[in-house]
Design a protein around this motif. Structure first.
Motif, PDB file in Angstrom:
ATOM      1  N   SER A 179      14.507   4.192  -8.030  1.00  0.00           N
ATOM      2  CA  SER A 179      13.252   4.322  -7.272  1.00  0.00           C
ATOM      3  C   SER A 179      13.350   5.427  -6.227  1.00  0.00           C
ATOM      4  O   SER A 179      12.334   6.017  -5.849  1.00  0.00           O
ATOM      5  N   ILE A 180      14.570   5.697  -5.734  1.00  0.00           N
ATOM      6  CA  ILE A 180      14.738   6.782  -4.756  1.00  0.00           C
ATOM      7  C   ILE A 180      14.849   8.118  -5.473  1.00  0.00           C
ATOM      8  O   ILE A 180      14.319   9.135  -5.024  1.00  0.00           O
ATOM      9  N   ASP A 181      15.540   8.107  -6.621  1.00  0.00           N
ATOM     10  CA  ASP A 181      15.783   9.372  -7.326  1.00  0.00           C
ATOM     11  C   ASP A 181      14.606   9.836  -8.178  1.00  0.00           C
ATOM     12  O   ASP A 181      14.592  10.983  -8.636  1.00  0.00           O
ATOM     13  N   LEU A 182      13.643   8.932  -8.394  1.00  0.00           N
ATOM     14  CA  LEU A 182      12.512   9.263  -9.278  1.00  0.00           C
ATOM     15  C   LEU A 182      11.787  10.546  -8.834  1.00  0.00           C
ATOM     16  O   LEU A 182      11.610  11.481  -9.625  1.00  0.00           O
ATOM     17  N   GLU A 183      11.408  10.590  -7.550  1.00  0.00           N
ATOM     18  CA  GLU A 183      10.641  11.741  -7.052  1.00  0.00           C
ATOM     19  C   GLU A 183      11.449  13.031  -7.169  1.00  0.00           C
ATOM     20  O   GLU A 183      10.927  14.063  -7.606  1.00  0.00           O
ATOM     21  N   ILE A 184      12.741  12.946  -6.796  1.00  0.00           N
ATOM     22  CA  ILE A 184      13.596  14.138  -6.825  1.00  0.00           C
ATOM     23  C   ILE A 184      13.790  14.620  -8.268  1.00  0.00           C
ATOM     24  O   ILE A 184      13.663  15.813  -8.558  1.00  0.00           O
ATOM     25  N   THR A 185      14.069  13.676  -9.167  1.00  0.00           N
ATOM     26  CA  THR A 185      14.348  14.048 -10.565  1.00  0.00           C
ATOM     27  C   THR A 185      13.136  14.762 -11.184  1.00  0.00           C
ATOM     28  O   THR A 185      13.280  15.804 -11.834  1.00  0.00           O
ATOM     29  N   SER A 218       0.796  -1.230   0.000  1.00  0.00           N
ATOM     30  CA  SER A 218       0.000   0.000   0.000  1.00  0.00           C
ATOM     31  C   SER A 218       0.825   1.274   0.000  1.00  0.00           C
ATOM     32  O   SER A 218       0.263   2.362  -0.118  1.00  0.00           O
ATOM     33  N   VAL A 219       2.147   1.152   0.151  1.00  0.00           N
ATOM     34  CA  VAL A 219       2.984   2.361   0.167  1.00  0.00           C
ATOM     35  C   VAL A 219       3.003   2.944  -1.251  1.00  0.00           C
ATOM     36  O   VAL A 219       3.349   2.240  -2.197  1.00  0.00           O
ATOM     37  N   SER A 220       2.630   4.208  -1.387  1.00  0.00           N
ATOM     38  CA  SER A 220       2.512   4.750  -2.746  1.00  0.00           C
ATOM     39  C   SER A 220       3.763   5.500  -3.218  1.00  0.00           C
ATOM     40  O   SER A 220       4.038   5.521  -4.415  1.00  0.00           O
ATOM     41  N   SER A 221       4.532   6.070  -2.296  1.00  0.00           N
ATOM     42  CA  SER A 221       5.730   6.802  -2.730  1.00  0.00           C
ATOM     43  C   SER A 221       6.830   5.814  -3.110  1.00  0.00           C
ATOM     44  O   SER A 221       7.052   4.824  -2.403  1.00  0.00           O
ATOM     45  N   SER A 222       7.521   6.078  -4.221  1.00  0.00           N
ATOM     46  CA  SER A 222       8.521   5.113  -4.697  1.00  0.00           C
ATOM     47  C   SER A 222       9.721   5.020  -3.748  1.00  0.00           C
ATOM     48  O   SER A 222      10.232   3.929  -3.491  1.00  0.00           O
ATOM     49  N   SER A 223      10.169   6.167  -3.190  1.00  0.00           N
ATOM     50  CA  SER A 223      11.330   6.090  -2.294  1.00  0.00           C
ATOM     51  C   SER A 223      10.950   5.421  -0.978  1.00  0.00           C
ATOM     52  O   SER A 223      11.726   4.626  -0.431  1.00  0.00           O
ATOM     53  N   ALA A 224       9.736   5.695  -0.481  1.00  0.00           N
ATOM     54  CA  ALA A 224       9.289   5.047   0.765  1.00  0.00           C
ATOM     55  C   ALA A 224       9.111   3.547   0.522  1.00  0.00           C
ATOM     56  O   ALA A 224       9.462   2.731   1.374  1.00  0.00           O
ATOM     57  N   TYR A 225       8.598   3.189  -0.650  1.00  0.00           N
ATOM     58  CA  TYR A 225       8.402   1.768  -0.969  1.00  0.00           C
ATOM     59  C   TYR A 225       9.744   1.049  -1.031  1.00  0.00           C
ATOM     60  O   TYR A 225       9.892  -0.063  -0.520  1.00  0.00           O
TER      61      TYR A 225
END
Lengths: 204, 342
Positions: free
Chosen positions: B277-283, A115-122
């Motif tokens: 997957s970590i850099d996606l949001e920042i980019t 259910s985690v939607s944020s990619s970095s949190a997931y």
């Protein structure tokens, strides 16, 4: 004060001492068997504990990813993502290894991070939840080793006490009682001969 | 011809822009060694009135985050208060992103049947929203929360409840909220004169949002059909077929799927990253705020200038939250610089 100094001497006591020695030797054998079993159990667990180094490394990496998720989302943002994770459920039940009570952890429900939607949190959640089983296994192994090592030390002390103090004491006591009984029988024999000799002289 | 209220708003926004922290200011703040040092530097900014009330021993990243969010909300609502008519409607729709974020937080908590307090939300006064947040935080589950949205702009979310129950993921409801938000924004935009700059800013944001949704869900191996169902049906520079290609190919095929669009560089950057997957949001966020910075210099006599200003307020708040969190977690300056949106 030696054991022999206090002992009363009779055939009954000798028999009882021999029985006690036999019993103590059997006890010693059993304790040695327990010690060997505990040692082999410890050896088995050592391989699990050896993975700690690798696990520490992976855990540090997972924490780095968690920190990155914190930086991306802030505390409140990440907390909001974390709240969607289905909690892990575990049951701890006691298990006996040669009389040593150790905990056994049973994972009843794996944590679900779908259910985690944020990619970095997931990403951080998947790394951390992937490590949970191994962490539990390691904690279980470490606790077992600790309990077994304590029991091993106590068993070793008991074996040593039997081997170096109690059994040699019994052997010495038996030898003393046997010696005393032999002396007494020789004295009896000599006394009988002397009596016979005195009677024979009186007749002549 | 622009209305006097829009001209007044743009002029006011030019003044307000000077209150934003410059890149140099943010860089200097990011080099602080402790949170009190950050506080000292912010005492000469818009945050001073709130931060000044905070005793030194109570300074922590959670409290600072709240202050940054409160200031962001104030900055977002000032242009809304200053405008009337179609432009006012549009800015009101634009500022609704805060209530959407709060709604998402509530739905996530209710999905897991966990408690959530009002203090876990971005502070938004009752007068600025028709949503009853105190009641929403108290409901037991998602169904009850959705029932409370009946008389609001998000009423149709109840139509997505079956999909949500089938998939069991709150992202279905979250994407629907984004769908309502961006569709409303797109619709109100059509009635505005000289809306090209605005269309560009909002359109790029929708495109980037769809990109993020598709790529993050593909990285988690979610079904293509589900992803296709939940993308926002507003297509600016990314056509539906391009997004469909991207859904099929995932991150590995992203450069090919996005070739010829203005987002091919984003795909390449992500492929070069060690942890996409970590850099996606920042980019993607960086790209959005770069657009906003560009718009601030290009659209200085248009309503787009106000939206660009609002986006840069958001960037400033996010960067300040990142700096405060990094100091709290003891993150190195080098690692922090990589996470800033500057």
């Amino acid at each position: 004060m030696s054991v022999a100094g206090r002992a009363a001497v009779s055939r009954g006591i000798l028999l009882r001492l021999r029985e006690q020695l036999e019993f103590t030797k059997k006890g010693q054998e059993l304790l040695k068997m327990k010690r060997d079993h505990l040692a082999s159990e410890t050896n088995k667990l050592l391989s699990k504990v050896a993975m700690r180094g690798k696990l520490d490394g992976r855990l540090m990496q997972a924490y780095e990813h968690l920190k990155a998720a914190y930086l991306n989302l802030g505390y409140s943002g990440l907390a909001s993502q974390a709240v969607t994770v289905d909690r892990m459920q575990v049951r701890v039940r006691p298990r006996s290894i040669m009389g040593v009570i150790v905990p056994e952890v049973i994972i009843e429900k794996e944590p679900s991070i779908r259910s985690v939607s944020s990619s970095s949190a997931y990403h951080a959640a998947s790394e951390l939840s992937g490590l949970m089983n191994e962490l539990i296994e390691l904690a279980e192994a470490e606790f077992r080793i600790e309990s077994i090592a304590y029991e091993l030390m106590m068993t070793n002390r008991k074996v040593n006490a039997l081997e170096r103090v109690l059994i040699p004491g019994f052997i010495e006591l038996i030898r003393y009682v046997e010696g005393r009984l032999e002396e007494e029988s020789l004295e009896e024999f000599f006394r009988g001969k002397r009596v016979k000799q005195v009677i024979r002289r009186a007749k002549t | 011809m622009r209305s006097p209220s829009v001209i007044y708003l743009i002029t006011r926004t030019h003044g307000r822009r000077t209150h934003l922290l410059t890149s140099e200011n943010l860089k200097a703040i990011s080099k602080s060694r402790s949170l009190p040092e950050v506080v000292d530097q912010l005492l000469r900014s818009d945050y001073a009135s709130e931060i000044g009330k905070l005793p030194t021993e109570e300074v922590d990243s959670v409290r600072l985050e709240k202050i940054f969010h409160r200031t962001l909300v104030e900055r977002f609502l000032q242009p809304v208060k200053d405008t009337k008519g179609k432009a006012g409607e549009f800015l009101e729709a634009y500022a609704a992103r805060i209530e959407v974020e709060n709604l998402k937080r509530i739905l996530r908590a209710k999905h897991s049947q966990e408690k959530i307090e009002e203090e876990n939300l971005i502070p938004l006064g009752r007068e600025h929203t028709i949503l009853n947040f105190p009641a929403l935080v108290k409901v037991e589950n998602v169904e009850e929360a959705v029932a409370l949205l009946r008389e609001t702009a998000y009423a149709a979310i109840s139509g997505r409840l079956d999909d949500y129950r089938r998939v069991g993921l709150p992202v279905v409801l979250e994407s629907y909220l984004d769908d309502v938000y961006f569709t409303r924004l797109w619709e109100t935009l059509k009635d505005l004169p000289d809306s090209n700059g605005l269309r560009w800013l909002v359109g790029e944001e929708v495109d980037l949002h769809n990109l993020q949704l598709v790529l993050s869900l593909k990285m988690r191996d979610l079904g293509s059909r589900l992803i296709e169902e939940i993308i926002i049906p507003v297509f600016y520079r990314l056509s539906k077929s391009t997004l469909r290609d991207l859904i099929q190919s995932g991150l590995d095929g992203a450069p090919e799927a996005l070739a010829g669009t203005s987002y091919d560089d984003v795909a390449e950057q992500l492929l070069k990253s060690k942890e996409p997957s970590i850099d996606l949001e920042i980019t993607l966020s960086r790209r959005l705020y770069q657009d906003a910075s560009f718009a601030l210099n290009q659209l200085f006599l248009e309503l787009g200038y106000v939206v660009a200003y609002m986006l840069l307020c958001e960037r400033e708040a996010r960067d300040l939250v990142t700096i405060a969190t990094a100091l709290d977690l003891g993150i190195s300056e080098e690692a922090l610089q990589r996470r800033l949106l500057l």
